[in-house]
Design an enzyme around this catalytic site. Structure first.
Site, PDB file in Angstrom:
ATOM      1  N   LEU A 135       0.837  -1.199   0.000  1.00 28.30           N
ATOM      2  CA  LEU A 135       0.000   0.000   0.000  1.00 28.30           C
ATOM      3  C   LEU A 135       0.879   1.259   0.000  1.00 28.30           C
ATOM      4  O   LEU A 135       0.677   2.161  -0.799  1.00 28.30           O
ATOM      5  CB  LEU A 135      -0.919  -0.022   1.240  1.00 28.30           C
ATOM      6  N   GLU A 137       3.644   4.125  -0.368  1.00 30.20           N
ATOM      7  CA  GLU A 137       4.428   4.639  -1.491  1.00 30.20           C
ATOM      8  C   GLU A 137       5.317   5.763  -0.972  1.00 30.20           C
ATOM      9  O   GLU A 137       5.070   6.278   0.124  1.00 30.20           O
ATOM     10  CB  GLU A 137       3.486   5.201  -2.575  1.00 30.20           C
ATOM     11  N   TRP A 166       8.803   0.508   1.631  1.00 36.75           N
ATOM     12  CA  TRP A 166       8.779  -0.116   2.971  1.00 36.75           C
ATOM     13  C   TRP A 166       7.929  -1.376   2.998  1.00 36.75           C
ATOM     14  O   TRP A 166       7.101  -1.572   3.896  1.00 36.75           O
ATOM     15  CB  TRP A 166       8.243   0.872   4.026  1.00 36.75           C
ATOM     16  N   ILE A 167       8.123  -2.226   2.011  1.00 36.55           N
ATOM     17  CA  ILE A 167       7.277  -3.415   1.921  1.00 36.55           C
ATOM     18  C   ILE A 167       7.899  -4.580   2.685  1.00 36.55           C
ATOM     19  O   ILE A 167       8.969  -5.074   2.334  1.00 36.55           O
ATOM     20  CB  ILE A 167       6.999  -3.795   0.442  1.00 36.55           C
ATOM     21  N   GLN A 289      13.073   0.203  45.991  1.00 40.50           N
ATOM     22  CA  GLN A 289      11.696   0.622  45.643  1.00 40.50           C
ATOM     23  C   GLN A 289      11.584   1.275  44.261  1.00 40.50           C
ATOM     24  O   GLN A 289      10.564   1.136  43.590  1.00 40.50           O
ATOM     25  CB  GLN A 289      11.137   1.548  46.722  1.00 40.50           C
ATOM     26  N   GLY A 349      20.712  -1.166  33.329  1.00 42.25           N
ATOM     27  CA  GLY A 349      21.856  -0.255  33.396  1.00 42.25           C
ATOM     28  C   GLY A 349      22.763  -0.432  32.190  1.00 42.25           C
ATOM     29  O   GLY A 349      22.285  -0.619  31.065  1.00 42.25           O
ATOM     30  N   GLU A 373       1.429  -0.189   9.773  1.00 44.59           N
ATOM     31  CA  GLU A 373      -0.009  -0.500   9.789  1.00 44.59           C
ATOM     32  C   GLU A 373      -0.822   0.628  10.441  1.00 44.59           C
ATOM     33  O   GLU A 373      -1.798   0.387  11.149  1.00 44.59           O
ATOM     34  CB  GLU A 373      -0.258  -1.881  10.417  1.00 44.59           C
TER      35      GLU A 373
HETATM   36  N1  CAA Z   1     -12.066   0.431   8.026  1.00 44.24           N
HETATM   37  C1  CAA Z   1     -12.936   0.351   6.980  1.00 44.24           C
HETATM   38  N2  CAA Z   1     -13.120   1.365   6.132  1.00 44.24           N
HETATM   39  C2  CAA Z   1     -12.403   2.487   6.340  1.00 44.24           C
HETATM   40  C3  CAA Z   1     -11.489   2.634   7.395  1.00 44.24           C
HETATM   41  C4  CAA Z   1     -11.345   1.541   8.259  1.00 44.24           C
HETATM   42  N3  CAA Z   1     -10.497   1.588   9.293  1.00 44.24           N
HETATM   43  N4  CAA Z   1     -10.925   3.855   7.337  1.00 44.24           N
HETATM   44  C5  CAA Z   1     -11.459   4.472   6.284  1.00 44.24           C
HETATM   45  N5  CAA Z   1     -12.355   3.646   5.679  1.00 44.24           N
HETATM   46  C6  CAA Z   1     -13.176   3.932   4.514  1.00 44.24           C
HETATM   47  C7  CAA Z   1     -14.110   5.103   4.762  1.00 44.24           C
HETATM   48  O1  CAA Z   1     -15.311   4.673   5.342  1.00 44.24           O
HETATM   49  C8  CAA Z   1     -14.283   5.644   3.359  1.00 44.24           C
HETATM   50  O2  CAA Z   1     -15.226   4.873   2.662  1.00 44.24           O
HETATM   51  P1  CAA Z   1     -16.571   5.563   2.022  1.00 44.24           P
HETATM   52  O3  CAA Z   1     -16.079   6.572   1.050  1.00 44.24           O
HETATM   53  O4  CAA Z   1     -17.286   4.420   1.385  1.00 44.24           O
HETATM   54  O5  CAA Z   1     -17.281   6.164   3.157  1.00 44.24           O
HETATM   55  C9  CAA Z   1     -12.949   5.373   2.705  1.00 44.24           C
HETATM   56  O6  CAA Z   1     -12.350   4.324   3.443  1.00 44.24           O
HETATM   57  C10 CAA Z   1     -12.044   6.571   2.712  1.00 44.24           C
HETATM   58  O7  CAA Z   1     -11.881   6.967   4.033  1.00 44.24           O
HETATM   59  P2  CAA Z   1     -11.720   8.464   4.458  1.00 44.24           P
HETATM   60  O8  CAA Z   1     -12.646   9.337   3.671  1.00 44.24           O
HETATM   61  O9  CAA Z   1     -11.839   8.519   5.918  1.00 44.24           O
HETATM   62  O10 CAA Z   1     -10.234   8.744   3.950  1.00 44.24           O
HETATM   63  P3  CAA Z   1      -9.116   9.661   4.577  1.00 44.24           P
HETATM   64  O11 CAA Z   1      -8.163   9.906   3.487  1.00 44.24           O
HETATM   65  O12 CAA Z   1      -9.724  10.848   5.280  1.00 44.24           O
HETATM   66  O13 CAA Z   1      -8.471   8.784   5.748  1.00 44.24           O
HETATM   67  C11 CAA Z   1      -7.174   6.926   6.610  1.00 44.24           C
HETATM   68  C12 CAA Z   1      -8.123   7.451   5.554  1.00 44.24           C
HETATM   69  C13 CAA Z   1      -8.001   6.323   7.719  1.00 44.24           C
HETATM   70  C14 CAA Z   1      -6.280   8.000   7.210  1.00 44.24           C
HETATM   71  C15 CAA Z   1      -6.363   5.881   5.837  1.00 44.24           C
HETATM   72  O14 CAA Z   1      -5.673   6.511   4.794  1.00 44.24           O
HETATM   73  C16 CAA Z   1      -5.377   5.120   6.691  1.00 44.24           C
HETATM   74  O15 CAA Z   1      -5.771   4.198   7.395  1.00 44.24           O
HETATM   75  N6  CAA Z   1      -4.093   5.495   6.630  1.00 44.24           N
HETATM   76  C17 CAA Z   1      -3.034   4.683   7.239  1.00 44.24           C
HETATM   77  C18 CAA Z   1      -2.501   3.728   6.225  1.00 44.24           C
HETATM   78  C19 CAA Z   1      -1.797   2.583   6.848  1.00 44.24           C
HETATM   79  O16 CAA Z   1      -2.207   2.026   7.865  1.00 44.24           O
HETATM   80  N7  CAA Z   1      -0.714   2.180   6.205  1.00 44.24           N
HETATM   81  C20 CAA Z   1      -0.002   1.024   6.631  1.00 44.24           C
HETATM   82  C21 CAA Z   1       0.752   0.451   5.475  1.00 44.24           C
HETATM   83  S1  CAA Z   1       0.698  -1.250   5.411  1.00 44.24           S
HETATM   84  C22 CAA Z   1       1.923  -1.811   6.439  1.00 44.24           C
HETATM   85  O17 CAA Z   1       2.471  -1.114   7.249  1.00 44.24           O
HETATM   86  C23 CAA Z   1       2.158  -3.246   6.292  1.00 44.24           C
HETATM   87  C24 CAA Z   1       3.487  -3.761   6.679  1.00 44.24           C
HETATM   88  O18 CAA Z   1       4.313  -4.068   5.819  1.00 44.24           O
HETATM   89  C25 CAA Z   1       3.763  -4.084   8.093  1.00 44.24           C
END
Ligand code: CAA
Length: 391
Positions: A135, A137, A166-167, A289, A349, A373
């Protein structure tokens, strides 16, 4: 081994004997197979390849997948208990397990077609192949809706172009779930999730990141140049990719919360043991303590984190909404992990600052749990949105 509420016969009331035996199997495995060599793997950034193979043989790579697709058919509670034990010893092996289980297998089983499950889920659940979730980028981390990778609809295939950053499992994986924008004019509703196979023409694994912590895990950038991905490799309906990513991450966050919990409890157990052995001013330091205050705070915060993690897992297993609870568990457990590991270094320490005593590694490993995440800041946004929805 320190006693936790988990070890008391009355707590948590919903744990079964099977849960405890999964936890014990993971604990025993981690001590036997992960502990030897964990410092070396961290120092030289060596991927735990042999160890992951053994984890696969024991069924740890596809724990929640149904037996129909070669998984363990276990619940989320079993998964978090195992994740905690693996993370106590080797957080690098744990993140590999977490991504494969909760970000790749779970999403494929829930939303994949029968053909996709037969072809991709089965080997992933057996741990014969590893999966990666793509996801992030260079310019879209927290702001995940602004995907720049494109998947242009060419009829019976998508033409994929872009870069992912960062995959986790970037180089060791062979099956990649890649989010890409097909209809930019539709915003997040134009994003698709495509299954990309290692070896597809135009797909190149880029540079390995040299990291502060979880150094045994392989984190890479990925480059896609005119990769032809068959339409049959799209998960869900056209435009479902962002929802797919969000729904999958909700469960993934419980796994990372359990990883953070494991890192914290590993550091706490080491600090507790050390405090009984190390003497200063004529007595074991646990009799001072100020050290007792640290141990008491550590134990309390860890139990609170454990309750949040188990609660979120229980809700998920019960088919109830768990978005807020997963975010709370990740937010709290990762902050606890950072705090507890820092205090564990302090209890040790000077010894805490050297590799041999493990706590410095756990402190470095803890930091990422506040970032990947969804950062702690994103978790707070999610929690606040969920709370406000209830008004
Ligand atoms: N669960 C389900 N649906 C969700 C959701 C959730 N937690 N969060 C948002 N959505 C849905 C919303 O309901 C919306 O859908 P509708 O248009 O149908 O209503 C849609 O997604 C868009 O959401 P927003 O309008 O709220 O979008 P936003 O841009 O304002 O915010 C965000 C979105 C919550 C900030 C999101 O971008 C996010 O979670 N960002 C963090 C990304 C992340 O966790 N990245 C981790 C990378 S993966 C990784 O780390 C893996 C690894 O290798 C370890």
């Amino acid at each position: 081994m320190a006693t936790t509420l988990l070890d008391t016969p009355y707590f948590p009331y919903f744990l079964t004997e099977e849960h405890i035996s999964v936890r014990n199997a993971a604990r025993e495995f981690a001590q036997r197979e992960l502990l030897p060599g964990v410092i070396e793997r961290d120092t030289y950034e060596k991927f735990p390849e042999e160890q992951i193979k053994k984890m696969a043989e024991l069924g740890f790579m596809g724990m929640m997948v149904s037996p129909q697709y070669d998984g363990g058919g276990m619940d989320t509670i079993s998964y978090v208990l195992a994740m905690e034990e693996i993370s106590k010893i080797d957080a690098s092996a744990a993140v590999c397990m977490s991504v494969n289980n909760s970000l790749v297998c779970w999403g494929l089983e829930k939303y994949g077609t029968e053909e996709q499950k037969q072809k991709y889920l089965r080997p992933l659940a057996r741990g014969e192949k590893l999966g990666a979730f793509c996801l992030s980028e260079p310019e879209a981390g927290s702001d995940a809706t602004s995907q720049k990778t494109t998947a242009v609809d060419m009829g019976d295939y998508y033409l994929l172009n872009g870069t992912k950053n960062w995959i986790t499992n970037g180089n060791s994986a062979s099956i990649y779930l890649v989010m890409a924008q097909t209809h930019p004019e539709l915003g997040h509703k134009g994003i698709n999730c495509l299954i990309v196979e290692r070896g597809m023409e135009g797909f190149v694994v880029g540079k390995k990141e040299e990291k502060m912590g979880i150094r045994g895990s392989d984190t890479h950038s990925l480059m896609f140049t005119d990769v032809k991905v068959p339409k049959a490799n799209r998960i869900g309906e056209e435009g479902f990719g962002f929802k797919f990513a969000m729904n999958t991450l909700n469960g993934g966050r419980i796994g990372i919360a359990a990883q953070a919990l494991g890192i914290a409890s590993g550091a706490y157990e080491l600090a507790l043991k050390y405090s009984k052995e190390r003497k200063s001013f004529g007595k074991p330091i646990c009799e001072h303590q100020l050290i007792q205050a640290k141990l008491a705070q550590m134990a309390t915060k860890i139990e609170a984190a454990r309750l949040l993690v188990l609660h979120a897992a229980k809700l998920k297993d019960a088919g109830q909404d768990f978005i807020k609870e997963a975010a709370m568990a990740k937010l709290f457990a990762s902050e606890v992990a950072m705090w507890v590991t820092t205090e564990a270094v302090q209890v040790h320490g000077g010894y805490g600052y050297v590799k041999e005593f493990h706590v410095e590694r756990l402190m470095r490993d803890a930091k990422i749990t506040q970032i990947y995440e969804g950062t702690s800041e994103i978790q707070q946004i999610i929690i606040a949105r969920e709370i406000l929805k209830q008004l």
